[in-house]
Design a protein around this motif. Structure first.
Motif, short mmCIF file in Angstrom:
data_model
loop_
_atom_site.label_atom_id
_atom_site.label_comp_id
_atom_site.label_asym_id
_atom_site.label_seq_id
_atom_site.Cartn_x
_atom_site.Cartn_y
_atom_site.Cartn_z
N LEU A 181 24.45 35.61 39.34
CA LEU A 181 23.64 35.43 40.55
C LEU A 181 24.38 35.73 41.85
CD1 LEU A 181 21.75 32.12 39.59
CD2 LEU A 181 20.90 34.46 39.47
N LEU A 182 25.72 35.70 41.84
CA LEU A 182 26.47 36.02 43.05
C LEU A 182 26.48 37.53 43.30
CD1 LEU A 182 29.49 33.58 42.70
CD2 LEU A 182 27.85 33.60 44.59
N PRO A 183 26.49 37.96 44.56
CA PRO A 183 26.40 39.40 44.86
C PRO A 183 27.64 40.21 44.51
CG PRO A 183 26.61 38.12 46.89
CD PRO A 183 26.39 37.14 45.78
N SER A 184 28.85 39.61 44.51
CA SER A 184 30.06 40.36 44.20
C SER A 184 31.16 39.42 43.74
CB SER A 184 30.55 41.14 45.44
OG SER A 184 31.21 40.28 46.34
N SER A 185 32.26 40.00 43.23
CA SER A 185 33.38 39.19 42.75
C SER A 185 34.14 38.53 43.90
CB SER A 185 34.35 40.04 41.92
OG SER A 185 34.90 41.07 42.71
N ALA A 186 33.89 38.96 45.14
CA ALA A 186 34.61 38.40 46.29
C ALA A 186 34.30 36.92 46.49
CB ALA A 186 34.24 39.18 47.57
N GLU A 187 33.15 36.44 45.99
CA GLU A 187 32.79 35.03 46.14
C GLU A 187 32.98 34.21 44.87
OE1 GLU A 187 30.07 37.51 48.82
OE2 GLU A 187 30.43 37.47 46.67
N VAL A 188 33.44 34.84 43.79
CA VAL A 188 33.42 34.15 42.49
C VAL A 188 34.43 33.01 42.43
CG1 VAL A 188 33.84 34.44 40.02
CG2 VAL A 188 32.46 36.10 41.25
N GLY A 189 35.59 33.15 43.06
CA GLY A 189 36.56 32.06 43.04
C GLY A 189 36.01 30.79 43.66
N ARG A 190 35.49 30.92 44.87
CA ARG A 190 34.93 29.74 45.54
C ARG A 190 33.64 29.27 44.88
NH1 ARG A 190 34.44 32.94 51.07
NH2 ARG A 190 36.24 33.86 50.04
N GLY A 191 32.83 30.25 44.39
CA GLY A 191 31.58 29.86 43.73
C GLY A 191 31.85 29.08 42.46
N THR A 192 32.79 29.54 41.65
CA THR A 192 33.12 28.83 40.41
C THR A 192 33.81 27.51 40.73
OG1 THR A 192 33.42 30.98 39.34
CG2 THR A 192 34.20 29.04 38.15
N GLY A 193 34.65 27.49 41.75
CA GLY A 193 35.27 26.23 42.17
C GLY A 193 34.22 25.20 42.56
N LEU A 194 33.21 25.66 43.29
CA LEU A 194 32.12 24.77 43.69
C LEU A 194 31.33 24.30 42.47
CD1 LEU A 194 30.74 23.57 46.22
CD2 LEU A 194 29.28 25.61 46.27
N LEU A 195 31.08 25.23 41.53
CA LEU A 195 30.35 24.89 40.31
C LEU A 195 31.09 23.82 39.52
CD1 LEU A 195 28.06 25.56 38.24
CD2 LEU A 195 29.66 27.19 37.24
N ILE A 196 32.38 24.01 39.31
CA ILE A 196 33.15 23.04 38.52
C ILE A 196 33.30 21.72 39.27
CG2 ILE A 196 35.27 22.67 37.21
CD1 ILE A 196 33.49 24.96 36.21
N THR A 197 33.23 21.76 40.60
CA THR A 197 33.21 20.52 41.37
C THR A 197 31.97 19.70 41.01
OG1 THR A 197 34.42 21.53 43.21
CG2 THR A 197 33.18 19.52 43.70
N GLY A 198 30.83 20.39 40.87
CA GLY A 198 29.62 19.70 40.42
C GLY A 198 29.81 19.05 39.07
N GLY A 199 30.49 19.77 38.16
CA GLY A 199 30.76 19.19 36.86
C GLY A 199 31.72 18.03 36.94
N ALA A 200 32.76 18.17 37.75
CA ALA A 200 33.78 17.13 37.85
C ALA A 200 33.23 15.85 38.46
CB ALA A 200 34.96 17.63 38.68
N SER A 201 32.22 15.97 39.31
CA SER A 201 31.66 14.77 39.94
C SER A 201 31.10 13.81 38.89
CB SER A 201 30.57 15.15 40.94
OG SER A 201 29.48 15.80 40.30
N PHE A 202 30.50 14.35 37.84
CA PHE A 202 29.98 13.50 36.77
C PHE A 202 31.04 13.23 35.70
CE2 PHE A 202 26.05 14.47 38.79
CZ PHE A 202 25.18 13.45 38.43
N ALA A 203 31.94 14.20 35.49
CA ALA A 203 33.04 13.97 34.56
C ALA A 203 33.90 12.81 35.02
CB ALA A 203 33.89 15.24 34.45
#
Length: 431
Positions: A350-372
């Motif tokens: 869903l992201l437009p390019s690899s330039a945002e993937v580091g922060r996007g995945t970091g944000l995604l895993i933050t969502g997971g970590a909040s419940f973990a």
């Protein structure tokens, strides 16, 4: 053309395997540590979850660092930090000293998933993203399988301290190989020109892998309905994952009356089986989706189906036979593993390019970590107050069912600068 990308798959799998071997060590050694330091179930719940506190706080920082400095050195720094911290746990002298080493370990481990997500987007053609993400996440299940057996063996023969030294030292081998051979595909020497051209041409579905305007910031990402759907789904799936990761050995020892070695075996078996099943789901995800369906979030259907499979954990309190219990745990772990892996692939879709993937995945895993972060503590309170694990399994199953619905209805649109959080009913019903 030779497929030398297999080496990247090996790096991804071993990265998370070592990460999770280090995590599960405390779970397996929890009883002798609790006995030595006089730790209660509630205190152990906090200790088991402590690494997630710094993990949660560090994810976006690592993601931003990866987008700025790249995966080679940033990922190496993370591996070095959490490996040294794990070895240091073997030299702990009190409850507080273990807590400190776990906090440092968590901060280092937060690098792995953002780095893995960025490597996948940089190295893999779009049609391989599902199996690549499943490979990355499979390490998080192979790690506990290997770690449960290895640490149980070490604890039984040499004591719990030796177990931490052994598993923590394994990161040094990975670190040497990573720094020696890993480069971006533009510069990697172990692939030929034909494979390099394929990767560069197809890693963004045939489109240029450069942002058409300024890269998306964290606030930009948080304006997207799809991002919020991804974060919530990741959180609900991670709750079940961390219930198993942190409390399964103790559950088997206290409720099923297994010794440390047998509990290590019955912990390892569901994890090992789930690795194979989740990889098959990842491969199936790639086969079923066209490039156009990927860009429109079509992978969400596989995420939702996997979350439904996770909810099988609801059957645990009604199972007496050990082998039926293994089947239930295997199916639930497979669902959680596949859902979290497909979610990583989905944010890449869903992201437009690899330039945002580091922060996007970091944000995604933050969502997971909040419940973990909540799961081990909540389970500690549930066990202390009810003297049973039943309600802990019910909570995990209910969240998994909710996660299936969130994924279906909130991850339907590509992530763009002008996305905004809209009512679920207003989200486009396209693929």
């Amino acid at each position: 053309m030779k497929n030398r990308r297999i080496f990247i798959y090996i790096f991804l799998f071993s990265l998370t395997s070592i990460n999770y071997i280090d995590r599960v060590a405390l779970s397996v050694a929890a009883q002798p540590i609790a006995h030595e330091f006089g730790i209660s179930p509630i205190q152990m719940g906090f200790l088991l979850s402590s690494f997630i506190w710094t993990y949660f706080a560090s994810l976006i920082v690592w993601g931003l660092a990866l987008d700025r400095w790249g995966t080679r050195y940033v990922n190496a720094a993370g591996m070095a930090i959490f490996s040294i911290a794990t070895v240091a746990t073997g030299f702990a002298w009190s409850y507080m000293s273990i807590l400190v080493t776990r906090l440092v370990m968590g901060a280092g481990e937060a690098s792995s998933y953002p780095a893995g997500g960025k490597v996948i987007r940089e190295w893999m053609p779009a049609r391989e993203r599902g199996i690549a993400a499943a490979t990355l996440n499979s390490g998080s299940y192979a790690g506990p399988a290997i770690g449960a057996l290895l640490v149980a063996w070490a604890v039984q023969l040499f004591g719990w301290r030796t177990g931490f030294v052994i598993v923590g030292s394994s990161g040094a081998i990975w670190l040497f190989c990573w720094l020696k051979w890993f480069r971006k595909p533009e510069h990697a020497s172990f692939i030929d020109d034909q494979e390099r051209a394929l990767i560069l041409r197809e890693r963004n579905g045939g489109l240029p892998d450069t942002p058409s305007g300024p890269t998306l910031s964290i606030p930009d990402l948080l304006k997207s309905t799809s991002v919020w759907g991804l974060l919530i789904t990741q959180g609900f799936g991670s709750y079940a994952q961390f219930l198993f990761l942190t409390w399964l050995p103790s559950y088997l020892q206290t409720e099923r009356h297994l010794d440390i070695v047998r509990s290590g075996y019955f912990t390892a078996l569901p994890y090992a089986l789930s690795v194979l099943l989740a990889l098959a789901i990842g491969k199936l995800s790639d086969r079923l989706l066209t490039g156009d369906a990927c860009s429109k979030g079509g992978r969400r259907n596989m995420v939702a189906a996997s979350m439904l499979l996770t909810s099988v954990v609801l059957a645990t309190p009604f199972v007496d036979d050990m082998w039926v219990m293994v089947a239930v745990f295997t199916l639930s772990l497979t669902g959680a593993q596949a859902a979290l892996a497909m979610n990583i692939a989905l944010i890449g879709d869903l992201l437009p390019s690899s330039a945002e993937v580091g922060r996007g995945t970091g944000l995604l895993i933050t969502g997971g970590a909040s419940f973990a972060m909540i799961a081990p503590i909540a389970t500690g309170y549930v066990v202390a107050l009810t003297h049973s694990y039943n309600n802990a399994f019910y909570i995990a199953g209910a969240l998994a069912l909710a996660g299936a619905l969130v994924s279906l209805f909130m991850t339907r649109t590509p992530i763009r600068r002008h996305d905004s959080v809209a009512a679920v009913g207003e989200v486009s019903l396209g693929a």
